[in-house]
Design an enzyme around this catalytic site. Sequence first.
Site, PDB file in Angstrom:
ATOM      1  N   GLU A  52       0.827  -1.208   0.000  1.00 48.79           N
ATOM      2  CA  GLU A  52       0.000   0.000   0.000  1.00 48.79           C
ATOM      3  C   GLU A  52       0.865   1.262   0.000  1.00 48.79           C
ATOM      4  O   GLU A  52       0.737   2.118   0.859  1.00 48.79           O
ATOM      5  CB  GLU A  52      -0.994  -0.065   1.158  1.00 48.79           C
TER       6      GLU A  52
ATOM      7  N   PRO B  69       5.194   5.979   6.298  1.00 49.18           N
ATOM      8  CA  PRO B  69       4.834   5.434   7.604  1.00 49.18           C
ATOM      9  C   PRO B  69       3.460   4.769   7.636  1.00 49.18           C
ATOM     10  O   PRO B  69       3.281   3.759   8.304  1.00 49.18           O
ATOM     11  CB  PRO B  69       4.852   6.655   8.526  1.00 49.18           C
ATOM     12  N   ASN B  70       2.483   5.294   6.885  1.00 49.97           N
ATOM     13  CA  ASN B  70       1.157   4.686   7.022  1.00 49.97           C
ATOM     14  C   ASN B  70       0.997   3.407   6.215  1.00 49.97           C
ATOM     15  O   ASN B  70       0.006   2.707   6.344  1.00 49.97           O
ATOM     16  CB  ASN B  70       0.032   5.675   6.682  1.00 49.97           C
TER      17      ASN B  70
ATOM     18  N   HIS C 100     -18.542  -9.069   4.770  1.00 46.88           N
ATOM     19  CA  HIS C 100     -17.206  -8.569   5.096  1.00 46.88           C
ATOM     20  C   HIS C 100     -16.588  -9.441   6.182  1.00 46.88           C
ATOM     21  O   HIS C 100     -17.167  -9.612   7.252  1.00 46.88           O
ATOM     22  CB  HIS C 100     -17.279  -7.117   5.582  1.00 46.88           C
TER      23      HIS C 100
ATOM     24  N   HIS D 217      -8.645  -8.260   0.417  1.00 47.19           N
ATOM     25  CA  HIS D 217      -7.824  -7.063   0.613  1.00 47.19           C
ATOM     26  C   HIS D 217      -6.613  -7.410   1.475  1.00 47.19           C
ATOM     27  O   HIS D 217      -6.682  -8.297   2.327  1.00 47.19           O
ATOM     28  CB  HIS D 217      -8.644  -5.963   1.288  1.00 47.19           C
ATOM     29  N   GLU D 218      -5.536  -6.696   1.269  1.00 45.42           N
ATOM     30  CA  GLU D 218      -4.261  -6.895   1.985  1.00 45.42           C
ATOM     31  C   GLU D 218      -3.653  -8.276   1.746  1.00 45.42           C
ATOM     32  O   GLU D 218      -2.675  -8.646   2.381  1.00 45.42           O
ATOM     33  CB  GLU D 218      -4.386  -6.651   3.500  1.00 45.42           C
TER      34      GLU D 218
ATOM     35  N   GLU E 224      -8.967   4.129  -0.718  1.00 44.95           N
ATOM     36  CA  GLU E 224      -9.067   4.443   0.718  1.00 44.95           C
ATOM     37  C   GLU E 224      -7.990   5.452   1.144  1.00 44.95           C
ATOM     38  O   GLU E 224      -8.225   6.284   2.015  1.00 44.95           O
ATOM     39  CB  GLU E 224      -8.972   3.174   1.554  1.00 44.95           C
TER      40      GLU E 224
END
Length: 710
Positions: free
Chosen positions: A168, A189-190, A409, A479-480, A504
């Site tokens: 990401e 960092p995020n 979800h 996701h991820e 996002e």
Amino acid sequence: MKKILVYLLWALPALGIAQELNAPNGAFNLQFSLADGTPTYELSLNGTTIIKPSTLGFELKDTEPLLTGFSIVDTKTSSFDASWNPVWGENKTIRNHYNELLVQLKQDKTQRLLNIRFRLFNDGLGFRYEFPEQDKLTYFVIKEEATQFAMAGDHKAFWIAGDYDTQEYDYTTSKLSEIEGLMQQAVTPNASQTPIGKAAVQTALMLKSDDGVYINVHEAALVDYACMHLELDSKNLIFKSHLTPDARGDKGHMQAPRTTPWRTVIASKNAGDILLSNITLNLNEPTAIEDTSWIKPVKYIGVWWEMITGKSSWAYTDIPSVQLGVTDYSKLKPNGKHAANTKNVKKYIDFAAKHGFGQVLIEGWNEGWEDWFGKSKDYVFDFLTPYPDFDVEGLKTYAKEKGVKLMMHHETSGSVRNYERHMDKAYQFMVDNNYNAVKSGYVGDILPRGEHHYGQWMINHYLYAVKKAATYGIMVNAHEAVRPTGLSRTYPNLIGNESARGTEYESFGGNNPDHTTILPFTRLIGGPMDYTPGIFEPDVSQYNPNNNSWVNTTIARQLALYVTMYSPLQMAADLPETYEKHLDAFQFIKDVALDWDQSLVLEAEPGDFVTYARKEKGSNNWFIGRTNDEIPRISSIKFNFLDKGKDYIATVYRDDNDAHYKKNPKAYKIEKYRVNSSSKINIPCAAGGGYAISVMEVTQPNALKGLKRL
Ligand code: NOJ
Ligand code: CA
């Protein structure tokens, strides 16, 4: 004499003389040789070097490496040419056409066998290692794969930092030699979880040489193996494979017979050819699912952006900690911001039904969100127990009556054993309650602790989930998870993946304005992305006064993304009340197709712009999308792909003349024209802008009245 010749021919490979392979059309040439017993390959395209001599092999744990001391036992060449039809995709028919060279090697000292299989297509190369069944090598542990990709120059690279747990990142564009120096600032960092550092980058890696050759390096069919990064030797410009380790630092547990994933190199003088290459899909196995009739592309909306912006919450209460199975939610005070409540979900279902969306995603419906993330909790969700204000039964009936399916979800919070323990019950619960697709998520550190998102253990989990979902008739949008490698050919219920920096992040500070001009060349080479476009309110503070993020695109470009970011799963991510204010532009999202007979690239330059035209599956309608970076440009396109002699209505959704992604993102213009196969148009694209066009075949001549002909 004849005998000597035969002997010589037989002996040449053993002496290290090159084996040669040409692509079916002759454009690519591959040379394989043993340089002092070390397997080595090189690749050229029409005489231009793409990969300089690069060595192949493995370092193994507690035993001698498989790097050198080889001789050739045998080589075999063959050809293949057949077409196949994907269940969904960018093209109805895909041709799989290649010449193959199989090199069978033996390491003389250890008598261990290693095969390397090369496939040369008209658009590039795929190769993999194969460990045949043998006496001298059965169980072994990979310390590192030692595949080299030696670059022929200091190319321009579009890259993100190597990381064992996330993709990401924003892309950095630089020369190869600059990667190492820029690495520290590239690790944002995020996004960063476990950055590798050094000059390691992720694949698909996009490159452009000084003389204009586009090169892409990735992998295909990542199964039971760790995800590959590329580590650059900055001085010599040689990339070496760098696999993701497991909790003990090992990189792969193997048992012969076994094959590795394919390593791919796509190259062309034409950037569009990289986007249109089918190498990744072709190197995957045909579908393993017999009845695929339940797998369907779908457009969806969701109870989602309101949480991502911070307007609402996933959590039901504001208490800092819960214990699943112990905490009694009915006794807790609601925080008043919980979005997944029955009334609000009904609003989304109504909107979906009214505008023809097939599905509604609901996040934050289940207990556990109060302390879901970063606490290393094993039992964080059970995927079964709704919050007190979410009426599963009632919503099931309501959605059914409205003809809308629900998207479940499953946020695992990285607690993967917990997910696997609950998986059967969770999938059955979905089937029982009108959910035929799941958006799964893997935020945070993986449990078991020390495992990584991209290690072999997790690679196996992702596929386990997809295969199990298939037995319940469930489509998966993970996701991820690890970035795709074409596995959706084999498991077409893997209908979506995130695995990159999605929309996002526009709410977490913003994406670079050229982000969507790079993603098709990188992340999308492996498969579709659930990018979640369609944001019509760029000023995030309109939803949450405490969030001053800005969505770095114009509205017209948000429409373009439905065409440029190929996915059989497309979300309209903004809030229903915002779409109600722009129903004219929203019409494009309603109209745009999800599945295609044919895809063309009309214009493309990574980092600058991408323009696609795609023909809707089973109709004569076309949709065109153009995404543009931060520099205003004119796009010039021809409609010569349309059927000759037919008339179409082109509805152009473009940036208005004063549009700008920061200063005036909502300024769009909608124009209608009459077009045929000899039409052309120049369209100005704003900074951070673009356009979308629907091109509908005209069956009623009256419909053309008063329309200007292009
Ligand atoms: C990250 C995902 O990308 C996002 O879409 C989701 O809403 C959150 N995780 C929560 O699961
Ligand atoms: Ca994410």
